[in-house]
Design a protein around this motif. Sequence first.
Motif, short mmCIF file in Angstrom:
data_model
loop_
_atom_site.label_atom_id
_atom_site.label_comp_id
_atom_site.label_asym_id
_atom_site.label_seq_id
_atom_site.Cartn_x
_atom_site.Cartn_y
_atom_site.Cartn_z
N VAL A 1 14.39 12.83 10.29
CA VAL A 1 14.47 11.45 10.82
C VAL A 1 14.54 11.50 12.34
O VAL A 1 13.83 10.76 13.03
CB VAL A 1 15.67 10.69 10.22
CG1 VAL A 1 15.88 9.37 10.93
CG2 VAL A 1 15.49 10.48 8.72
N ASP A 2 15.38 12.39 12.89
CA ASP A 2 15.48 12.54 14.35
C ASP A 2 14.15 12.95 14.96
O ASP A 2 13.74 12.41 15.99
CB ASP A 2 16.54 13.59 14.71
CG ASP A 2 17.96 13.09 14.57
OD1 ASP A 2 18.16 11.86 14.52
OD2 ASP A 2 18.87 13.95 14.49
N SER B 1 15.24 14.63 5.71
CA SER B 1 16.57 15.09 6.13
C SER B 1 16.94 14.39 7.44
O SER B 1 16.10 13.75 8.08
CB SER B 1 16.56 16.60 6.35
OG SER B 1 15.73 16.92 7.46
N ASP B 2 18.18 14.53 7.85
CA ASP B 2 18.62 13.95 9.12
C ASP B 2 17.79 14.48 10.28
O ASP B 2 17.40 13.73 11.17
CB ASP B 2 20.10 14.25 9.37
CG ASP B 2 21.02 13.58 8.38
OD1 ASP B 2 20.54 12.72 7.61
OD2 ASP B 2 22.22 13.91 8.36
N GLU B 3 17.53 15.79 10.27
CA GLU B 3 16.72 16.40 11.33
C GLU B 3 15.30 15.84 11.34
O GLU B 3 14.72 15.64 12.39
CB GLU B 3 16.68 17.92 11.18
CG GLU B 3 17.96 18.60 11.57
CD GLU B 3 17.86 20.11 11.48
OE1 GLU B 3 16.74 20.64 11.33
OE2 GLU B 3 18.91 20.75 11.57
N ASP C 1 12.93 21.51 6.82
CA ASP C 1 13.32 20.68 5.69
C ASP C 1 12.75 21.21 4.38
O ASP C 1 13.30 20.95 3.32
CB ASP C 1 12.88 19.23 5.91
CG ASP C 1 13.70 18.25 5.10
OD1 ASP C 1 14.81 18.61 4.65
OD2 ASP C 1 13.24 17.12 4.91
N TYR D 1 11.68 10.09 14.88
CA TYR D 1 12.09 9.11 15.89
C TYR D 1 11.68 9.58 17.29
O TYR D 1 11.09 8.81 18.06
CB TYR D 1 13.62 8.91 15.83
CG TYR D 1 14.14 8.03 16.93
CD1 TYR D 1 14.06 6.64 16.82
CD2 TYR D 1 14.69 8.57 18.08
CE1 TYR D 1 14.53 5.82 17.84
CE2 TYR D 1 15.15 7.76 19.10
CZ TYR D 1 15.07 6.38 18.97
OH TYR D 1 15.52 5.58 19.99
#
Length: 179
Positions: free
Chosen positions: A109-110, A105-107, A147, A113
């Motif tokens: 990936v963040d 999910s976007d979260e 997620d 990172y």
Amino acid sequence: VIGYWVLSSIWGVFLSVDQKLRAGLLAAFTTVIVSIMSVHFAKYLERKAEILSHLREKKIPTYEKIVQFIFRITFAEKLGNERPTDHEMIKFMTEITQEIVIWGSDEMVDALYDFRMQSIKDTASEENMHIDVLFTVENLLLAVRKDLGHNNKNLSSGKILGLFVNDLQEHISQSKEGF
């Protein structure tokens, strides 16, 4: 234009019939429309749930690898194992990054990172583990849980870390003294 003409014709016929018949037609038409919309909405929700289920099945092995690797690093010495080499860590991050780009999910990936950036800044040896790395790991684990469908609502900061870092409060105190 054709749609307008069709609707206009139907409306004209509808207005020309008896008022009692009109009420019955309106009730029947409303029932049919609501039924059709309900079926389509249920199918939409079913399809969405099916897609989420399929994605979750794909995410679980990736997230299990991440958690296993974090625990491998954390508990290697305590369990009498060797810590992963730099080459193993680079290989792991390369594989996981590919999987997260596809399935995360976007979260997530963040969080990955942030974990990567924090790991580059700090050395991750147990003697020199910084509090920032600890909380970045916790945020990564919380993103994994979220997620996969957990809401993490009652998990305050440090609860996940407290499950495997015995001296968490000592690390926090040392970090505060350093400021």
